[in-house]
Design a protein around this motif. Structure first.
Motif, PDB file in Angstrom:
ATOM      1  N   ALA A 123      28.739  45.818  44.164  1.00 49.01           N
ATOM      2  CA  ALA A 123      29.961  46.589  44.461  1.00 49.01           C
ATOM      3  C   ALA A 123      29.605  47.942  45.069  1.00 49.01           C
ATOM      4  CB  ALA A 123      30.776  46.769  43.183  1.00 49.01           C
ATOM      5  N   LEU A 124      30.249  48.280  46.166  1.00 47.94           N
ATOM      6  CA  LEU A 124      30.034  49.569  46.821  1.00 47.94           C
ATOM      7  C   LEU A 124      31.090  50.561  46.345  1.00 47.94           C
ATOM      8  CD1 LEU A 124      29.410  48.232  50.441  1.00 47.94           C
ATOM      9  CD2 LEU A 124      27.718  49.259  48.919  1.00 47.94           C
ATOM     10  N   GLY A 160      33.855  37.237  49.775  1.00 49.40           N
ATOM     11  CA  GLY A 160      34.149  36.081  48.938  1.00 49.40           C
ATOM     12  C   GLY A 160      33.180  34.928  49.150  1.00 49.40           C
ATOM     13  N   GLN A 198      34.181  52.755  46.492  1.00 44.70           N
ATOM     14  CA  GLN A 198      35.333  52.662  47.387  1.00 44.70           C
ATOM     15  C   GLN A 198      35.595  54.001  48.082  1.00 44.70           C
ATOM     16  OE1 GLN A 198      35.708  49.562  48.191  1.00 44.70           O
ATOM     17  NE2 GLN A 198      37.915  49.410  47.903  1.00 44.70           N
ATOM     18  N   ARG A 256      38.196  44.109  55.913  1.00 40.41           N
ATOM     19  CA  ARG A 256      36.894  43.466  56.048  1.00 40.41           C
ATOM     20  C   ARG A 256      36.113  44.028  57.229  1.00 40.41           C
ATOM     21  NH1 ARG A 256      40.377  41.608  53.280  1.00 40.41           N
ATOM     22  NH2 ARG A 256      39.939  40.318  51.456  1.00 40.41           N
ATOM     23  N   LEU A 291      31.179  38.810  46.039  1.00 38.80           N
ATOM     24  CA  LEU A 291      31.527  37.660  45.200  1.00 38.80           C
ATOM     25  C   LEU A 291      32.991  37.253  45.323  1.00 38.80           C
ATOM     26  CD1 LEU A 291      29.515  38.473  41.949  1.00 38.80           C
ATOM     27  CD2 LEU A 291      29.005  36.720  43.645  1.00 38.80           C
ATOM     28  N   VAL A 292      33.864  38.206  45.559  1.00 36.01           N
ATOM     29  CA  VAL A 292      35.268  37.846  45.819  1.00 36.01           C
ATOM     30  C   VAL A 292      35.740  38.519  47.092  1.00 36.01           C
ATOM     31  CG1 VAL A 292      36.086  37.364  43.469  1.00 36.01           C
ATOM     32  CG2 VAL A 292      36.173  39.687  44.364  1.00 36.01           C
ATOM     33  N   SER A 293      36.816  37.969  47.615  1.00 34.32           N
ATOM     34  CA  SER A 293      37.394  38.479  48.850  1.00 34.32           C
ATOM     35  C   SER A 293      38.263  39.688  48.546  1.00 34.32           C
ATOM     36  CB  SER A 293      38.230  37.364  49.491  1.00 34.32           C
ATOM     37  OG  SER A 293      38.855  37.834  50.660  1.00 34.32           O
ATOM     38  N   LEU A 294      37.682  40.878  48.681  1.00 33.75           N
ATOM     39  CA  LEU A 294      38.401  42.119  48.414  1.00 33.75           C
ATOM     40  C   LEU A 294      38.257  43.041  49.613  1.00 33.75           C
ATOM     41  CD1 LEU A 294      37.438  43.105  44.751  1.00 33.75           C
ATOM     42  CD2 LEU A 294      39.739  42.685  45.613  1.00 33.75           C
ATOM     43  N   PRO A 295      39.301  43.778  49.958  1.00 31.89           N
ATOM     44  CA  PRO A 295      39.173  44.714  51.078  1.00 31.89           C
ATOM     45  C   PRO A 295      38.289  45.906  50.705  1.00 31.89           C
ATOM     46  CG  PRO A 295      41.330  44.921  50.058  1.00 31.89           C
ATOM     47  CD  PRO A 295      40.642  43.785  49.371  1.00 31.89           C
ATOM     48  N   PRO A 344      46.056  43.811  58.191  1.00 35.41           N
ATOM     49  CA  PRO A 344      45.476  44.491  57.033  1.00 35.41           C
ATOM     50  C   PRO A 344      44.318  43.701  56.419  1.00 35.41           C
ATOM     51  CG  PRO A 344      47.870  44.267  56.795  1.00 35.41           C
ATOM     52  CD  PRO A 344      47.470  43.471  57.996  1.00 35.41           C
ATOM     53  N   PHE A 345      44.414  42.386  56.466  1.00 37.12           N
ATOM     54  CA  PHE A 345      43.316  41.571  55.930  1.00 37.12           C
ATOM     55  C   PHE A 345      42.039  41.816  56.742  1.00 37.12           C
ATOM     56  CE2 PHE A 345      40.848  37.751  55.066  1.00 37.12           C
ATOM     57  CZ  PHE A 345      41.037  37.568  53.706  1.00 37.12           C
ATOM     58  N   LEU A 379      47.826  39.435  58.958  1.00 37.54           N
ATOM     59  CA  LEU A 379      46.456  39.316  59.458  1.00 37.54           C
ATOM     60  C   LEU A 379      45.756  40.664  59.602  1.00 37.54           C
ATOM     61  CD1 LEU A 379      46.794  36.670  62.313  1.00 37.54           C
ATOM     62  CD2 LEU A 379      45.579  36.420  60.147  1.00 37.54           C
ATOM     63  N   GLU A 431      43.193  33.341  55.730  1.00 37.83           N
ATOM     64  CA  GLU A 431      42.017  34.044  55.235  1.00 37.83           C
ATOM     65  C   GLU A 431      40.740  33.480  55.863  1.00 37.83           C
ATOM     66  OE1 GLU A 431      44.411  32.775  53.317  1.00 37.83           O
ATOM     67  OE2 GLU A 431      45.201  34.358  52.016  1.00 37.83           O
TER      68      GLU A 431
END
Lengths: 576, 576
Positions: free
Chosen positions: A408-409, A466, A411, A192, A443-447, A187-188, A185, A298
Motif C-alpha cells: 500500500a502506498l 487488483g 494516499q 489508475r 491486491l484489490v482494484s482501488l483508485p 474516474p475509474f 469510465l 473495469e
C-alpha cells in the motif's frame, strides 16, 4: 446508418484522418443554444475549462444574455471570429437550421447532442438520413447526433457528461458508442493513472462513425492503443481491415462489445438504433484479427490502460510472483494458473540466494511470499524485501516474466517523502533493467490518490489494480503478443479476403435455411464437411449409405426446420 | 493444527463463544514488547486509537522508556491493573515466557504475532504444539501465532496491519486465514460503505481456529452475515455443521477459498502450514451447505456487504432494470442474462405509463433507458426519471425484483445539499416501499467519498459498486435464498450425517486405488454405480457380459493405474 446513407462515398470524404485531425483540435468552439439551465451545457463548459483556458469559448443564444460569464451572440453570424467547431445544444428539429447557419460563417465541424434520430423509429431514421445528406451538402464533419462530444486532454474537452478532473493525458484512444458510460469510465481510469489521447462518443454515427475514429487513431502519433465500446459493428469488413492494420502497426485494439445475450442485443437496438450481431461470429472475427475482447467496464479500462503503456511482452508464460502477502500469493496463484501462466519453481541457485536474504520461516517457492518480517524493524528502510527478491527472480532464466505486488502506498504526500520516493525510483529502475518484462499490481482494484499517482507516473511505473483485473490484463497482452506474428504471417490473403463477419447473400427462401443449402453455401468458402448425399427415398438412402460407409446418420432435410432432433428427424450411429 | 494438538477437547474450552465474547471485548490491552521501531506496533497503536480512546493501552518493554507517549512498564507484573488482553510483539522463542508472565497476573487472552511456527517445518510445528499445550495449561485463549489480531469497530482494534480509518461499524463478520489481505480489503469495504461487526485474522490457528470464530459470529447479535477467507478447511465436518446452523439462522456465509489451482494449493501450504483440499469436493460441500463461494477479493467484499444488509429477497428471477445510460443498459442486460435473470418485458399498462412519462425517443423496454433528456433543463429538480420509473416498474406484477442504476453522486458535500439529499431520501423511500425487493448499483466499481457514503448510510441505501460485481452479488443472494428452504427441508439427516468432505479411511495400498476398490468404498456411502463384475480372464469377462447385457465396456483393473485409457485399458461400446 452511414453505410445506408444518401451518399456513402461522399460521407467518407468528411471523415478522413486528415479531416478528423482538424476536427479534434479546435481552438475556437461555439456553443450553440447553450444556457446555464442545461446540465449538458454546464458540463461542456466545465470540460473545456479543465483543459486550462476558456478563451476559445463562444456562446450563441438568441437571448443575447451572458452565460458562464460570456456575453452570448444572438446568432453565430454575430461572432467576431469563425469557430473551428460548433457544439449544438438545440433540439432535433432545429439542428438543420443551426448547421446551415454555422456553415454560412465557414464552420466545417459540429457536434450534435440532440437525440430523436435513428434510435426513434421511422421518422427519426428519416431525420438522420436528411442530417447526413445535409452534412455532405455543407461539407461539414458531424459527430452525432446523440453524441456527447469528445475529450482531448490538453487540447479541448467539449463533452456533455460531467468530468471529474483532472484530465490525464495519455496514449490510449477511446471510441464509445455510448457516451453515457464516460462518467463511469473516466474516474475509474483517472484513479489508475490511465490517460487518454482522445475519448470520442460517436452517438448515432450519422456522419463520423466509430470506424472513422478508429482509423484516425491507428495512425495518430499520440495513440499507442485503441479501446472501443461497441453496441454494434455497422461496418464489419472495414472493422476487420482496420483491426488488421492496427495489428501490423503494433497498436493493440481492445473491444468491449455489448450484445452477448439476447437481452443485451434488444437493449443495443433500442439505444442507438444498432442492429446487433451474432456474438459467436463476432468472437471468431475478433480472434482472427488479433482484437482483445473484454467483458466488463473495469476489465476494459484496466486492460486498455496496460496495453497503452507496456512495451515489452514476454515470449513465454513462465511467471514469477513476488509479494509480502501470503493470502495474496494464493489468490494470485489460482488466478495466474487459470489464465494459463506457469508458476514454475525458481532455479536452485536463485532459491539459495533468496533463502539467504529472507527470514528462516519464509517458504522459498513461487509465488514467493517474502513475509512481513521486515516490519518489526522497518523505520526509514528504503528498499523492500519484495523489490530485492524481484530482481533475483527476474534474473533467473527459469522465468519469462515477473509480477511484483505493490504494498500500500501513502494516499497523501507524507511529511517525509524521501523514503517512499527513493523506494519507488529504485523499483522503477529494477523493473526497467530486468532481463524479462516486469509488472506490478495491487491486491484489490482501488483508485490511487493524486500523490501516489503522480509519483508512479514520474517514475514510469504502471500499477495494475487488483489480482483478477491485473493478471487478466497481463494475460490479454501476452496472448496478443503470442498471436500477433502468426496472424500477420497468415496475412491478408487468408485472413482478410473472406467475409469473416458474414454478410451472407440473400437466402433462396426466408427464415431458416435447410442444412443442405447452408452446406452448399459454406462449402463455397472452403468450409469442410463430412461426406453427404441428399436423397429422396428410403431405398436411395440405403444405397447412399452403402456408398459412403458405416456408421451413418440419417437426417430430415427441410427449409425452416431449425431443430431437427426435436421432431425425431435425426437418427445417429446406424450400423446397417 | 488445533485438531491435532495435545488436547483437542481442552483446547475447545478456551474458544467457546462465551470465551470469545470476552476475548473480542477487551478494555485494557497490554502491548508486550512494543516499540516505535516496529511497524507492527505502530499499526496496532494507530488501530486502537481509531476506536476513539487510547486510555486502555498499556505498554510493556524491558527498557522502561515511553512509547507512543505511554510510559512502559518493565514487566507485565509492574502494571497497576490486570489487562484483559495481551498483544505479544516478541519473537517466537520468547512467546512462552511472555504468556506465562501474562497468565501470572491474571491475563486470559492473548494475540501472538510472531511467525516461525507450523509454517516453518518440523521444528516450527513442534513449537506450535507446545504453544497449544501451554495455552491449555494457562487457561489462555490465544489468537495466533502468526496472527495480526482483530478489528472490532467501536470496541477495539489491536491490529498489526495498517488501517486507513475510519472504522465502519456494520453487520458483517469477517474471519481471515491471511491477515495480510486486510490492508487491501478494508479500504475496498470502506469505499462501499460496508462495515464490520468483527474482523479476525486467525493466523496459524494453534488455539482459536477460524471455525471457533465462525461459530461465535453465527450467534453474535451484531452480525448478520459471515465472510470467511480460507486457505484450508482444517475441520471439514465442523465447517459443514456450522454452515448448516448458519443457514438455519438465516445468516449467509460467504467464502473466498484459495487453492483452486495446484499452484494455489502449494502456496497455501507454504503460507500457514495448511493442507489444501480437493477443490471439487470443497465446491460440492459448499453447495450442499448453502455456502456462497466467491473467487476474488472484490467479489468477496461486494457480495458479503450485500448479504449483511439486504433483508428482502425475490421469489423469482424476473428482473426489471432502470438506468439513464444506454450503454450501461446493454452491459447490464448481458450480465443479468448470464447470471440467469429473466429480463422480461413490462406489462402493457406499465409501458403506457412509462411512455407518457418519458421523452418520445426513449425506447420503453427492459432494461429501461430513461435517456438523459432531463438534463437539458435540470436545475434544482429533485426526483430523477429513473427513480420515478423504478416505482412504476416495481409495481408491475411482471417483476420479482427491480434494479436501479444510480447516477454519479457528488463526492464532496455540495454548497446546495438540499437537492441531492431530498432525492436520495425519496429514492430510499421508493425502494423501501416497493412491492418487490429493490437494489441500486453504479456502473463501475468506484469507492464513495465520505459525504455520499454517509448520506446513503443515513437513508439506508446500500449501493452496489459495478455491473458485474453488483449483479453478481444479487445473483448470489437470490440463489442463496432459493436454495435455503430446500436445503433446510432436506435436513441434517441426509445432508449432514455423511462425510461430505471426505476424510477417507487409510487405503488398502498407497497411491491410486483401483476402480474396484474405490467402487466398493464409495458404494458403502450409497453412491450408485452401473452394474459391474470383476473378472480374471477373457472367458469370465464374456460370461459376465452375457449376464449384464450389451452394450458393454471392458476395463483393466489395477491399483496405481490412474489413466487406464492412456494405456489402451478401456474398450467401449462392445456389442458382442
Amino acid at each position: 446508418m452511414s453505410a445506408a446513407g444518401p451518399d456513402a462515398a461522399a460521407l467518407r470524404t468528411l471523415t478522413t484522418p486528415a479531416r478528423l485531425t482538424r476536427f479534434f483540435a479546435p481552438r475556437i468552439i461555439a456553443l450553440i443554444g447553450a444556457s446555464e439551465s442545461s446540465a449538458w451545457a454546464r458540463n461542456v463548459y466545465q470540460g473545456l475549462a479543465l483543459t486550462g483556458s476558456t478563451d476559445g469559448i463562444r456562446v450563441v443564444n438568441p437571448s443575447g444574455r451572458s452565460f458562464f460569464g460570456i456575453p452570448a451572440a444572438a446568432s453565430i453570424g454575430d461572432l467576431d471570429d469563425a469557430p473551428d467547431l460548433a457544439y449544438l445544444f438545440v433540439g432535433p428539429d432545429r439542428v438543420e437550421t443551426a448547421l446551415r447557419e454555422a456553415a454560412a460563417v465557414g464552420v466545417r465541424n459540429a457536434v450534435v447532442l440532440a437525440a430523436g434520430f435513428s434510435e426513434a423509429g421511422e421518422a427519426g431514421l428519416e431525420r438522420q438520413r436528411r442530417l447526413a445528406a445535409l452534412a455532405v451538402e455543407l461539407d461539414m464533419t458531424v459527430l452525432g447526433p446523440n453524441s456527447l462530444g469528445f475529450v482531448r486532454p490538453g487540447v479541448a474537452a467539449p463533452y456533455g457528461s460531467g468530468i471529474r478532473g483532472p484530465l490525464l493525458k495519455g496514449s490510449l484512444g477511446l471510441v464509445l458508442q455510448s457516451g453515457s458510460l464516460t462518467s463511469a469510465l473516466m474516474p475509474f481510469a483517472l484513479g489508475r493513472g490511465i490517460g487518454c489521447s482522445l475519448l470520442a462518443a460517436v452517438g448515432n454515427e450519422a456522419v463520423v462513425s466509430s470506424m472513422d475514429v478508429f482509423e484516425y487513431l491507428i495512425d495518430d502519433e499520440d495513440t499507442r492503443a485503441v479501446g472501443l465500446f461497441l453496441e454494434t459493428l455497422r461496418e464489419p469488413h472495414r472493422f476487420m481491415e482496420l483491426a488488421f492494420r492496427a495489428l501490423e502497426r503494433g497498436c493493440p485494439v481492445i473491444v468491449l462489445k455489448a450484445g452477448r445475450s439476447d437481452a443485451g442485443k434488444r437493449a443495443a437496438t433500442a439505444h442507438t438504433g444498432a442492429i446487433a450481431s451474432d456474438d459467436a461470429v463476432v468472437d471468431a472475427a475478433f480472434r482472427q484479427a488479433g482484437v482483445i475482447r473484454v467483458d466488463s467496464l473495469e476489465e476494459f479500462v484496466t486492460t486498455a490502460g496496460l496495453m497503452a503503456t507496456q512495451t515489452r511482452w514476454p515470449d513465454g508464460r513462465r511467471m514469477a510472483v513476488v509479494t509480502s502477502s501470503g493470502g495474496g500469493s494464493n489468490l494470485i496463484a489460482d488466478c495466474a494458473s487459470e489464465q494459463g501462466f506457469d508458476l514454475t519453481a525458481m532455479s536452485p541457485a536463485t532459491a539459495a540466494q533468496l533463502r539467504a536474504a529472507l527470514p528462516p520461516f519464509a517458504s522459498v517457492q513461487n509465488p514467493l511470499d517474502v513475509t512481513g518480517a521486515w516490519m518489526s524493524s522497518a523505520g526509514a528502510s528504503v528498499t523492500k524485501p519484495e523489490d530485492n527478491a524481484l530482481a533475483l527472480m527476474a534474473a533467473d532464466s527459469e522465468y519469462d516474466l515477473v509480477v511484483h505486488v505493490m504494498t500500500a502506498l501513502p494516499q497523501d504526500e507524507p511529511a517525509d517523502r524521501g523514503g517512499v520516493e527513493a523506494r519507488i525510483a529504485g523499483l522503477a529502475e529494477l523493473m526497467r533493467d530486468a532481463p524479462v518484462p516486469a509488472f506490478t499490481l495491487s491486491l484489490v482494484s482501488l483508485p490511487l490518490g493524486e500523490y501516489p499517482r503522480e509519483l508512479l507516473a514520474r517514475t514510469g511505473i504502471h500499477l495494475l489494480g487488483g489480482i483478477e483485473l491485473g493478471i487478466g490484463a497481463i494475460a490479454h497482452g501476452v496472448r496478443w503478443h503470442e498471436r500477433r506474428e502468426p496472424l500477420l504471417a497468415a496475412g491478408r490473403a487468408t485472413a482478410m479476403r473472406r467475409p469473416l463477419v458474414a454478410n451472407p447473400p440473400a437466402p433462396a427462401q426466408e427464415g431458416v435455411w435447410s442444412e443442405h443449402d447452408a452446406r452448399i453455401w459454406l462449402g463455397g468458402f472452403g468450409v469442410p464437411f463430412v461426406p453427404v448425399e441428399l436423397v429422396g427415398s428410403a431405398s436411395d438412402a440405403a444405397a447412399a449409405a452403402d456408398r459412403l460407409g458405416f456408421p451413418a446418420v440419417v437426417k430430415v432435410c427441410q427449409p425452416g426446420l431449425a431443430h431437427k432432433s426435436d421432431v425425431g428427424g435425426v437418427v445417429l450411429r446406424l450400423q446397417t
